[in-house]
Design an enzyme around this catalytic site. Structure first.
Site, mmCIF file in Angstrom:
data_model
loop_
_atom_site.group_PDB
_atom_site.id
_atom_site.type_symbol
_atom_site.label_atom_id
_atom_site.label_comp_id
_atom_site.label_asym_id
_atom_site.label_seq_id
_atom_site.Cartn_x
_atom_site.Cartn_y
_atom_site.Cartn_z
ATOM 1 N N LYS A 1 -70.845 -71.851 77.109
ATOM 2 C CA LYS A 1 -71.727 -71.358 76.054
ATOM 3 C C LYS A 1 -71.123 -71.826 74.737
ATOM 4 C CE LYS A 1 -71.787 -68.397 73.161
ATOM 5 N NZ LYS A 1 -72.280 -69.268 72.086
ATOM 6 N N GLU B 1 -58.073 -67.259 73.407
ATOM 7 C CA GLU B 1 -57.417 -68.064 72.364
ATOM 8 C C GLU B 1 -58.044 -67.647 71.047
ATOM 9 O OE1 GLU B 1 -54.945 -70.001 72.761
ATOM 10 O OE2 GLU B 1 -54.992 -70.831 74.776
ATOM 11 N N CYS C 1 -57.381 -72.722 63.822
ATOM 12 C CA CYS C 1 -56.641 -71.499 64.117
ATOM 13 C C CYS C 1 -55.149 -71.667 63.848
ATOM 14 C CB CYS C 1 -56.879 -71.104 65.570
ATOM 15 S SG CYS C 1 -56.558 -72.453 66.698
ATOM 16 N N GLU D 1 -56.944 -64.413 57.863
ATOM 17 C CA GLU D 1 -57.156 -65.822 58.188
ATOM 18 C C GLU D 1 -58.100 -66.428 57.143
ATOM 19 O OE1 GLU D 1 -59.056 -66.479 61.997
ATOM 20 O OE2 GLU D 1 -57.855 -68.271 62.353
HETATM 21 P P1 NAD Z 1 -66.519 -66.369 66.759
HETATM 22 O O1 NAD Z 1 -65.658 -65.377 67.443
HETATM 23 O O2 NAD Z 1 -67.493 -65.881 65.772
HETATM 24 O O3 NAD Z 1 -67.350 -67.199 67.824
HETATM 25 C C1 NAD Z 1 -66.729 -67.859 68.899
HETATM 26 C C2 NAD Z 1 -67.724 -67.965 70.035
HETATM 27 O O4 NAD Z 1 -68.042 -66.653 70.468
HETATM 28 C C3 NAD Z 1 -69.042 -68.632 69.656
HETATM 29 O O5 NAD Z 1 -69.471 -69.415 70.740
HETATM 30 C C4 NAD Z 1 -69.975 -67.436 69.486
HETATM 31 O O6 NAD Z 1 -71.325 -67.738 69.750
HETATM 32 C C5 NAD Z 1 -69.452 -66.503 70.561
HETATM 33 N N1 NAD Z 1 -69.781 -65.100 70.357
HETATM 34 C C6 NAD Z 1 -69.883 -64.420 69.197
HETATM 35 N N2 NAD Z 1 -70.218 -63.132 69.453
HETATM 36 C C7 NAD Z 1 -70.315 -63.010 70.797
HETATM 37 C C8 NAD Z 1 -70.631 -61.932 71.680
HETATM 38 N N3 NAD Z 1 -70.888 -60.722 71.226
HETATM 39 N N4 NAD Z 1 -70.638 -62.170 73.000
HETATM 40 C C9 NAD Z 1 -70.364 -63.388 73.486
HETATM 41 N N5 NAD Z 1 -70.063 -64.457 72.706
HETATM 42 C C10 NAD Z 1 -70.039 -64.262 71.380
HETATM 43 O O7 NAD Z 1 -65.531 -67.430 66.134
HETATM 44 P P2 NAD Z 1 -65.916 -68.770 65.352
HETATM 45 O O8 NAD Z 1 -66.296 -68.379 63.984
HETATM 46 O O9 NAD Z 1 -66.847 -69.624 66.117
HETATM 47 O O10 NAD Z 1 -64.516 -69.544 65.376
HETATM 48 C C11 NAD Z 1 -63.538 -69.249 64.466
HETATM 49 C C12 NAD Z 1 -62.452 -68.383 65.073
HETATM 50 O O11 NAD Z 1 -61.969 -68.980 66.271
HETATM 51 C C13 NAD Z 1 -61.260 -68.276 64.169
HETATM 52 O O12 NAD Z 1 -60.755 -66.966 64.162
HETATM 53 C C14 NAD Z 1 -60.254 -69.231 64.808
HETATM 54 O O13 NAD Z 1 -58.926 -68.957 64.492
HETATM 55 C C15 NAD Z 1 -60.556 -69.071 66.244
HETATM 56 N N6 NAD Z 1 -60.097 -70.248 67.014
HETATM 57 C C16 NAD Z 1 -59.017 -70.093 67.839
HETATM 58 C C17 NAD Z 1 -58.531 -71.194 68.547
HETATM 59 C C18 NAD Z 1 -57.364 -71.040 69.478
HETATM 60 O O14 NAD Z 1 -57.167 -71.915 70.312
HETATM 61 N N7 NAD Z 1 -56.578 -69.972 69.391
HETATM 62 C C19 NAD Z 1 -59.142 -72.442 68.422
HETATM 63 C C20 NAD Z 1 -60.231 -72.568 67.572
HETATM 64 C C21 NAD Z 1 -60.710 -71.444 66.876
#
Ligand code: NAD
Length: 481
Positions: free
Chosen positions: A180, A256, A290, A384
């Site tokens: 997804k 992650e 991240c 962040e």
């Molecule tokens: P996000 O948590 O808003 O979204 C991530 C994913 O989760 C998206 O696909 C989104 O559609 C999905 N999502 C959101 N709400 C959901 C729900 N209720 N149920 C199921 N899926 C849901 O994060 P983002 O804004 O896309 O990405 C940024 C964040 O990701 C930052 O905090 C960043 O640090 C983190 N990140 C971490 C890593 C790592 O490897 N640790 C890598 C990249 C990004």
């Protein structure tokens, strides 16, 4: 389909379910951060498509787990080759949908492909063990088996690498995977799925279900017992919600999550290296990473010359259209990111901070910014940032900087710049983070374990650790009496 990929045409993109590219009743508009234009109409998958995908995933799992590791190797390495061959196309898709500069996008494609190459090989090394038994008539054998169908939820900031890092390891382990992708980056994921088809990937092994409503779609996956593992990359609040959902059917989780990476620059560091690594670790992907440096601690006695050189180098970064080959920093992904950065800057300025360069924005284009911080309670040091802003603050003792660095619930990446070997060891053992880069601002690679401690996550991706996340341990006891 991607020959339409110009800056002036709309792309229609479908979901990949089972063996078919499926049109859904609903669709959602994909808006480019470059200029706010609608660039695509994307399949909006819901509960019906989720159930179809789980059925296909379960059916394919029975076949895929029985394939030889040579077959997995052949298909995965073919997929990796195709990804590299389509580097330009993939970089353009990323530039269009989430604003990553082309030159950086090409590097991400190489990084994304490196996981597929690595796990094509790693499939061959799922070794079991035999153990001497407590009695002569028994034999103990331990095997590793794939956990079952996997759900992967990926973020928009590394739209290619976050898909392959999960998919290649799960598939190499013998699992099937439903992806997804983030609402802002569905095109990269669906394009990767089309390359999987081209590589001869069997139906149902890798599926992609975009949606505008992740909560509604994912509830079906969370509630279904047949999904046995969730691999999630994204923010901490969503990660925690998923952890809770997974408990209902006791699925395994790999989380992650976000980071708040300190970089500590000691006076004994090679300053040119420190500045080069700080700039890479902060401004890559417009700071939307991240592992991006979120706070830079510089030893007081070198803080003035260090900052003036840092500002001089930061000013060289080119902000602009991600399609131009000279661009280093493209637009932020959306309005919310922009608002957050403005509010963090307003807070730090109120608390006596000073902008050393940048600070201005035009639309979603935010100039690379260095801000001097004098109050450690500034929000910018504790949240962040996820944008091209680097807060800098000085420190006087090793002890105080270690304690400041660790005073956070985050625990993903950290960085130390020093030429003193003893100090490098002391610091790497004292910093409570999953990753410590020593004179290295870009530690992540396919060979190494990537992941965080504390609220930055659970589990590891990459290297020999990534595949283990998708394997169960099975114990066979033979009684030969
Ligand atoms: P996000 O948590 O808003 O979204 C991530 C994913 O989760 C998206 O696909 C989104 O559609 C999905 N999502 C959101 N709400 C959901 C729900 N209720 N149920 C199921 N899926 C849901 O994060 P983002 O804004 O896309 O990405 C940024 C964040 O990701 C930052 O905090 C960043 O640090 C983190 N990140 C971490 C890593 C790592 O490897 N640790 C890598 C990249 C990004």
């Amino acid at each position: 389909m991607y020959s339409q990929l110009t800056k002036n045409e709309k792309i229609i993109k479908l979901a990949k379910i089972g063996n078919s590219w499926v049109d859904t009743l609903d669709s959602f508009e994909l808006i480019s951060p470059i200029d706010g234009r609608v660039i695509g109409l994307i399949a909006d998958c819901g509960p019906k498509e989720a159930l179809q995908a789980i059925d296909a995933s379960e059916e394919a799992f029975e076949l895929w787990k029985a394939t030889s590791v040579d077959t997995r190797y052949q298909i995965l390495s073919h997929w990796a080759r195709l990804i590299v061959e389509e580097k330009n196309q993939l970089a353009e898709i990323m530039a269009l949908e989430m604003g990553k500069p082309i030159k950086e996008g090409k590097k991400e494609v190489d990084y994304a492909a490196s996981f597929v190459w690595w796990y094509a090989e790693e499939a061959k090394r799922i070794y079991g063990v035999t153990i001497p038994a407590p009695v002569p008539s028994k034999r103990i054998v331990v095997l590793y088996e794939p956990v079952g169908p996997v759900l992967a939820i990926t973020p928009w900031n590394f739209p290619a690498a976050m898909v392959t890092r999960k998919a290649a390891s799960a598939i190499a382990a013998g699992c099937t995977i439903i992806i997804k992708p983030a609402e802002r980056s569905p095109l990269t994921a669906t394009f990767l799925a089309s390359l999987w088809d081209k590589a001869g990937g069997p139906p149902g092994v890798l599926q992609v279900l975009p949606t505008a409503n992740p909560e509604r779609l994912c509830k079906v996956f969370f509630d279904d017992f047949r999904i046995r593992k969730i691999s999630f990359t994204g923010s901490i609040p969503v990660g925690k919600a998923i952890y809770k959902e997974a408990a209902k059917t006791l699925k395994g989780v790999l989380l992650e999550l976000g980071g708040n990476a300190p970089m500590i620059v000691f006076a004994d560091a090679d300053i040119d290296t420190a500045i080069r690594e700080a700039i890479q670790a902060k401004f890559r992907n417009a700071g939307q990473a991240c592992v991006a440096v979120n706070r830079l601690y510089v030893e007081k006695k070198i803080s003035e010359p260090f900052c003036s050189k840092l500002v001089e180098e930061t000013k060289k970064l080119v902000l602009g259209d991600p399609f131009l080959p000279s661009t280093d920093i493209g637009p932020l992904v959306g309005e919310q990111s922009l608002q957050k950065i403005h509010s963090l800057l307003a807070d730090v300025l109120e608390k006596g901070g000073k902008i050393l360069c940048g600070g201005e924005s035009q639309g979603l284009y935010f100039a690379p910014t260095i801000v001097w911080v004098s109050d450690p309670s500034a929000r910018i040091l504790n949240e962040e940032i996820f944008g091209p802003v680097l807060p800098v603050i000085h420190f006087e003792t090793e002890r105080e900087v270690i304690s400041w660095s660790n005073a956070t619930n985050y625990g993903l990446a950290s960085y130390v710049m020093t030429s003193d070997l003893k100090r490098a060891f002391r610091l790497s053992e004292s910093l409570r983070f999953g990753i410590v880069g020593i004179n290295d601002g870009r530690p992540s690679c396919c060979q190494a374990p990537f992941g965080g401690i504390k609220e930055s996550g659970i589990g590891r991706e990459g290297g020999q650790w990534g595949i283990k996340e998708f394997l169960e341990t099975k114990y066979l006891s033979f009684n030969l009496d």
